[in-house]
Design a protein around this motif. Structure first.
Motif, PDB file in Angstrom:
ATOM      1  N   ALA A 143       0.833  -1.205   0.000  1.00 29.53           N
ATOM      2  CA  ALA A 143       0.000   0.000   0.000  1.00 29.53           C
ATOM      3  C   ALA A 143       0.868   1.255   0.000  1.00 29.53           C
ATOM      4  O   ALA A 143       0.607   2.202  -0.759  1.00 29.53           O
ATOM      5  CB  ALA A 143      -0.941   0.005   1.208  1.00 29.53           C
ATOM      6  N   PHE A 144       1.908   1.268   0.833  1.00 30.15           N
ATOM      7  CA  PHE A 144       2.797   2.426   0.882  1.00 30.15           C
ATOM      8  C   PHE A 144       3.490   2.634  -0.458  1.00 30.15           C
ATOM      9  O   PHE A 144       3.559   3.749  -0.984  1.00 30.15           O
ATOM     10  CB  PHE A 144       3.827   2.257   2.006  1.00 30.15           C
ATOM     11  N   THR A 145       3.991   1.548  -1.045  1.00 25.10           N
ATOM     12  CA  THR A 145       4.663   1.632  -2.345  1.00 25.10           C
ATOM     13  C   THR A 145       3.707   2.133  -3.414  1.00 25.10           C
ATOM     14  O   THR A 145       4.051   3.000  -4.226  1.00 25.10           O
ATOM     15  CB  THR A 145       5.246   0.258  -2.738  1.00 25.10           C
ATOM     16  N   SER A 146       2.498   1.629  -3.402  1.00 23.75           N
ATOM     17  CA  SER A 146       1.493   2.044  -4.376  1.00 23.75           C
ATOM     18  C   SER A 146       1.164   3.531  -4.234  1.00 23.75           C
ATOM     19  O   SER A 146       1.123   4.272  -5.222  1.00 23.75           O
ATOM     20  CB  SER A 146       0.225   1.203  -4.207  1.00 23.75           C
ATOM     21  N   LEU A 147       0.954   3.977  -3.011  1.00 20.45           N
ATOM     22  CA  LEU A 147       0.630   5.385  -2.776  1.00 20.45           C
ATOM     23  C   LEU A 147       1.813   6.301  -3.086  1.00 20.45           C
ATOM     24  O   LEU A 147       1.640   7.381  -3.658  1.00 20.45           O
ATOM     25  CB  LEU A 147       0.147   5.596  -1.342  1.00 20.45           C
ATOM     26  N   LEU A 148       3.014   5.876  -2.728  1.00 23.08           N
ATOM     27  CA  LEU A 148       4.191   6.689  -3.016  1.00 23.08           C
ATOM     28  C   LEU A 148       4.420   6.777  -4.529  1.00 23.08           C
ATOM     29  O   LEU A 148       4.755   7.837  -5.053  1.00 23.08           O
ATOM     30  CB  LEU A 148       5.423   6.124  -2.303  1.00 23.08           C
ATOM     31  N   THR A 149       4.203   5.683  -5.231  1.00 22.32           N
ATOM     32  CA  THR A 149       4.307   5.684  -6.691  1.00 22.32           C
ATOM     33  C   THR A 149       3.277   6.633  -7.291  1.00 22.32           C
ATOM     34  O   THR A 149       3.596   7.457  -8.163  1.00 22.32           O
ATOM     35  CB  THR A 149       4.104   4.259  -7.249  1.00 22.32           C
ATOM     36  N   ARG A 150       2.063   6.549  -6.810  1.00 25.84           N
ATOM     37  CA  ARG A 150       0.996   7.445  -7.292  1.00 25.84           C
ATOM     38  C   ARG A 150       1.348   8.907  -7.014  1.00 25.84           C
ATOM     39  O   ARG A 150       1.150   9.778  -7.857  1.00 25.84           O
ATOM     40  CB  ARG A 150      -0.321   7.055  -6.612  1.00 25.84           C
ATOM     41  N   PHE A 151       1.875   9.175  -5.831  1.00 27.82           N
ATOM     42  CA  PHE A 151       2.281  10.527  -5.445  1.00 27.82           C
ATOM     43  C   PHE A 151       3.368  11.039  -6.394  1.00 27.82           C
ATOM     44  O   PHE A 151       3.294  12.156  -6.909  1.00 27.82           O
ATOM     45  CB  PHE A 151       2.777  10.504  -3.988  1.00 27.82           C
ATOM     46  N   ASN A 152       4.398  10.207  -6.633  1.00 25.68           N
ATOM     47  CA  ASN A 152       5.482  10.612  -7.522  1.00 25.68           C
ATOM     48  C   ASN A 152       4.996  10.834  -8.949  1.00 25.68           C
ATOM     49  O   ASN A 152       5.436  11.771  -9.621  1.00 25.68           O
ATOM     50  CB  ASN A 152       6.612   9.577  -7.507  1.00 25.68           C
ATOM     51  N   LEU A 153       4.104   9.988  -9.429  1.00 27.21           N
ATOM     52  CA  LEU A 153       3.551  10.171 -10.772  1.00 27.21           C
ATOM     53  C   LEU A 153       2.749  11.462 -10.859  1.00 27.21           C
ATOM     54  O   LEU A 153       2.842  12.196 -11.852  1.00 27.21           O
ATOM     55  CB  LEU A 153       2.694   8.974 -11.175  1.00 27.21           C
ATOM     56  N   SER A 154       1.977  11.757  -9.827  1.00 25.89           N
ATOM     57  CA  SER A 154       1.215  13.010  -9.807  1.00 25.89           C
ATOM     58  C   SER A 154       2.134  14.219  -9.817  1.00 25.89           C
ATOM     59  O   SER A 154       1.869  15.205 -10.506  1.00 25.89           O
ATOM     60  CB  SER A 154       0.297  13.070  -8.581  1.00 25.89           C
ATOM     61  N   LEU A 155       3.214  14.156  -9.047  1.00 25.20           N
ATOM     62  CA  LEU A 155       4.194  15.247  -9.061  1.00 25.20           C
ATOM     63  C   LEU A 155       4.814  15.401 -10.446  1.00 25.20           C
ATOM     64  O   LEU A 155       4.965  16.519 -10.946  1.00 25.20           O
ATOM     65  CB  LEU A 155       5.300  15.005  -8.031  1.00 25.20           C
ATOM     66  N   SER A 156       5.171  14.283 -11.060  1.00 25.47           N
ATOM     67  CA  SER A 156       5.767  14.329 -12.400  1.00 25.47           C
ATOM     68  C   SER A 156       4.809  14.940 -13.404  1.00 25.47           C
ATOM     69  O   SER A 156       5.203  15.776 -14.225  1.00 25.47           O
ATOM     70  CB  SER A 156       6.151  12.917 -12.868  1.00 25.47           C
ATOM     71  N   GLU A 157       3.541  14.536 -13.354  1.00 26.89           N
ATOM     72  CA  GLU A 157       2.545  15.086 -14.274  1.00 26.89           C
ATOM     73  C   GLU A 157       2.384  16.583 -14.052  1.00 26.89           C
ATOM     74  O   GLU A 157       2.300  17.355 -14.997  1.00 26.89           O
ATOM     75  CB  GLU A 157       1.212  14.377 -14.089  1.00 26.89           C
ATOM     76  N   ARG A 158       2.353  16.988 -12.801  1.00 26.99           N
ATOM     77  CA  ARG A 158       2.194  18.412 -12.486  1.00 26.99           C
ATOM     78  C   ARG A 158       3.360  19.226 -13.019  1.00 26.99           C
ATOM     79  O   ARG A 158       3.197  20.349 -13.459  1.00 26.99           O
ATOM     80  CB  ARG A 158       2.067  18.596 -10.981  1.00 26.99           C
ATOM     81  N   MET A 159       4.547  18.640 -12.980  1.00 27.73           N
ATOM     82  CA  MET A 159       5.745  19.331 -13.436  1.00 27.73           C
ATOM     83  C   MET A 159       5.942  19.170 -14.946  1.00 27.73           C
ATOM     84  O   MET A 159       6.878  19.735 -15.506  1.00 27.73           O
ATOM     85  CB  MET A 159       6.967  18.788 -12.693  1.00 27.73           C
ATOM     86  N   GLY A 160       5.096  18.371 -15.577  1.00 26.34           N
ATOM     87  CA  GLY A 160       5.231  18.144 -17.009  1.00 26.34           C
ATOM     88  C   GLY A 160       6.404  17.249 -17.351  1.00 26.34           C
ATOM     89  O   GLY A 160       6.887  17.241 -18.473  1.00 26.34           O
ATOM     90  N   ALA A 161       6.870  16.486 -16.371  1.00 28.96           N
ATOM     91  CA  ALA A 161       8.006  15.591 -16.587  1.00 28.96           C
ATOM     92  C   ALA A 161       7.489  14.186 -16.864  1.00 28.96           C
ATOM     93  O   ALA A 161       6.394  13.834 -16.449  1.00 28.96           O
ATOM     94  CB  ALA A 161       8.897  15.576 -15.344  1.00 28.96           C
TER      95      ALA A 161
END
Length: 169
Positions: A143-161
């Motif tokens: 669950a932690f890995t899944s949420l952290l992955t989702r968090f990082n992907l959201s940050l990447s999308e927000r930054m356009g990376a």
């Protein structure tokens, strides 16, 4: 006037307090990660600069590639990759080779020494993660890995990376 939630998907009561707690925990995590460089067990011997780790990891996962492709895949500019790769080439962790189809072009490849060093750091970091999450169930780790992955992907999308949230990023 009623308080509006910081994010439209969050109820108003979850807004400020929960988001303040989240940003604080992210800031603490970033500081702790930088302090240890997530070096793992035997930190001094097994630590690796974050940029070097991510570059070596990408070359391992995706194989040899040019600076432009490496930069595009990591969401950074070519000059940054060139600067970050130079010490890796100097220390023999990365090698420059000719492109197999265009001998004039240069590609970067993980050297055998680079792969050995990357595996050493990965192993040490796995051991650190095992120690830090000792007492967690497998479901909690997932669950932690899944949420952290989702968090990082959201940050990447927000930054356009490009997404750097995958398991080996």
């Amino acid at each position: 006037m009623p308080a509006t939630p910081a994010h439209p998907d969050l109820p108003a009561e979850a807004g400020t307090g929960l988001l303040d707690a989240l940003q604080h925990q992210v800031a603490l995590f970033a500081r702790r990660a930088e302090q240890t460089r997530l070096g793992g067990v035997g930190q001094a011997r097994n630590s690796m600069d974050r940029a070097a780790y991510l570059l070596l990891n990408r070359l391992d996962r995706e194989g040899p590639m040019g600076v432009k492709a490496l930069a595009a895949g990591m969401g950074i500019d070519s000059s940054t990759v060139t600067r970050q790769v130079a010490p890796l080439v100097d220390t023999g962790l990365v090698k420059r080779t000719s492109h197999p189809e265009d001998g004039r072009a240069v590609v970067l490849a993980l050297s055998p020494r680079g792969l050995a060093r990357l595996e050493e750091v990965r192993s040490s970091r796995r051991e650190l993660m095992a120690q830090v999450t000792e007492g967690w169930s497998e479901e909690e780790r997932e669950a932690f890995t899944s949420l952290l992955t989702r968090f990082n992907l959201s940050l990447s999308e927000r930054m356009g990376a490009p997404g750097e949230g995958g398991p080996a990023s």
